[in-house]
Scaffold this active site. Structure first.
Site, short mmCIF file in Angstrom:
data_model
loop_
_atom_site.label_atom_id
_atom_site.label_comp_id
_atom_site.label_asym_id
_atom_site.label_seq_id
_atom_site.Cartn_x
_atom_site.Cartn_y
_atom_site.Cartn_z
N SER A 142 0.67 -1.28 0.01
CA SER A 142 0.03 0.09 -0.20
C SER A 142 0.81 1.19 0.06
CB SER A 142 -0.83 -0.04 1.18
OG SER A 142 -1.86 -0.98 0.94
N GLU A 260 5.53 -5.29 -8.67
CA GLU A 260 5.47 -6.19 -7.86
C GLU A 260 4.03 -7.06 -8.18
OE1 GLU A 260 4.08 -4.81 -4.06
OE2 GLU A 260 3.73 -2.70 -4.72
#
Length: 316
Positions: A142, A260
């Site tokens: 995040s 990612e």
């Protein structure tokens, strides 16, 4: 069917996890499921709450929830769960290891060096990558603890800030270009989403504050679209993902760089995977139903992905 929605935890992403959990519970069909909220806090007091569940729906993010720990516990208890298994969760949570694996398959990813707590910051190796540099916790998510550094002074600050969240920190080449994300459901590609925002990078506010970013279905040249999809599928397969995942990329000079792979991507109203599913004609409740069905059909455990068939899967 008794479904427990597990959320919370003690990671830096607790607030996002709770929001995902509430959103999931709100949209699960109460005519199909008996829904139980299970909020994780300190210790293992949650184990008693999962007794008798037919499925654990994981709305967790970050350490403990997304790194294979809770997945391993649920497997020991014999409770099926959503998302990837122990091995995949652990690998994808460790950016250093996952980047090594995908790079070994010929997938482009930004160059990086690792800085460990208790060791000297590897200035010489890092500065060969060229400023600006992206500094991030190795196992975070995040964009918590992520900082952009334009010189050595800022690099020192950024590494020390990231060390607050993790003992290992990535110092990564900054890729400036078009930001894309590829959602996958049961090994099949959902429409690619293009992300536009005003920040230097897709930071926490851009991800979770309404109006801070604009996400649309990406319109890409055919060759680039094929390259992006191939990179996403390769990552999904080599990292042994299952049920669903999200691969984040940056495109520079026609080359997709994988940033990612998320094994438990966010499921809030502002999250990218539901938007990608919606572009494929899959409503949010239908997405939740599909995640549950796929999880149960695949056993809800690690090691069940059929890699021999993975290459035959096509876009939804």
């Amino acid at each position: 069917m008794k479904v427990g929605v597990i959320m919370g935890g003690n990671s830096s992403e607790r607030a996002v996890s709770l929001e995902s959990g509430r959103e999931i519970m709100q949209h699960l069909d109460q005519n199909k499921y008996e829904i139980m909220p299970i909020e994780l806090g300190e210790g293992a007091d949650w184990i008693g709450q999962v007794e008798g569940l037919d499925l654990a729906f994981l709305a967790l993010h970050g350490k403990y929830g997304e790194d294979g720990t809770i997945q391993g516990t649920l497997e020991t208890l014999g409770i099926p769960y959503t998302g990837s298994g122990v091995t995949s969760s652990s690998l994808c949570m460790d950016k250093h290891l996952s980047k090594k694996l995908i790079a070994s398959e010929g997938v482009a990813t930004p160059a990086w060096v690792l800085a460990r707590t208790g060791e000297e910051i590897p200035f010489e190796l890092a500065e060969r990558l060229g400023y600006p540099l992206v500094v991030k916790p190795n196992t975070g998510g995040s964009s918590v603890g992520v900082t952009l550094a334009s010189d050595r002074r800022q690099l020192i600050y950024a590494v020390e800030e990231a060390w607050r969240w993790d003992s290992e920190v990535l110092i990564e080449q900054y890729i400036e270009g078009e930001e894309l994300t590829c959602g996958l459901l049961d090994g099949k590609l959902l429409p690619t989403i293009s992300i536009r925002h005003q920040a230097d990078f897709f930071n926490y506010d851009s991800k979770y504050v309404t109006g801070m970013a604009e996400e649309t279905v990406a319109v890409l040249p055919a060759a680039l679209e094929q390259a992006v999809q191939a990179a996403a599928l390769t990552c999904y397969q080599i990292l042994k993902c299952r049920v669903y995942a999200r691969v984040d990329l940056m495109v520079k000079d026609g080359i997709p760089y994988v940033m990612e792979v998320n094994t438990l991507p966010g499921l809030t109203a502002n999250s990218l995977l539901p938007k990608s599913a919606s572009a494929a004609g899959i409503s949010y409740p239908e997405l939740l139903d599909a995640i549950i069905e796929i999880s149960l059909n695949s056993g809800g455990k690690s090691g069940t992905t059929d890699d021999s068939k993975a290459g035959l899967r096509t876009q939804i």
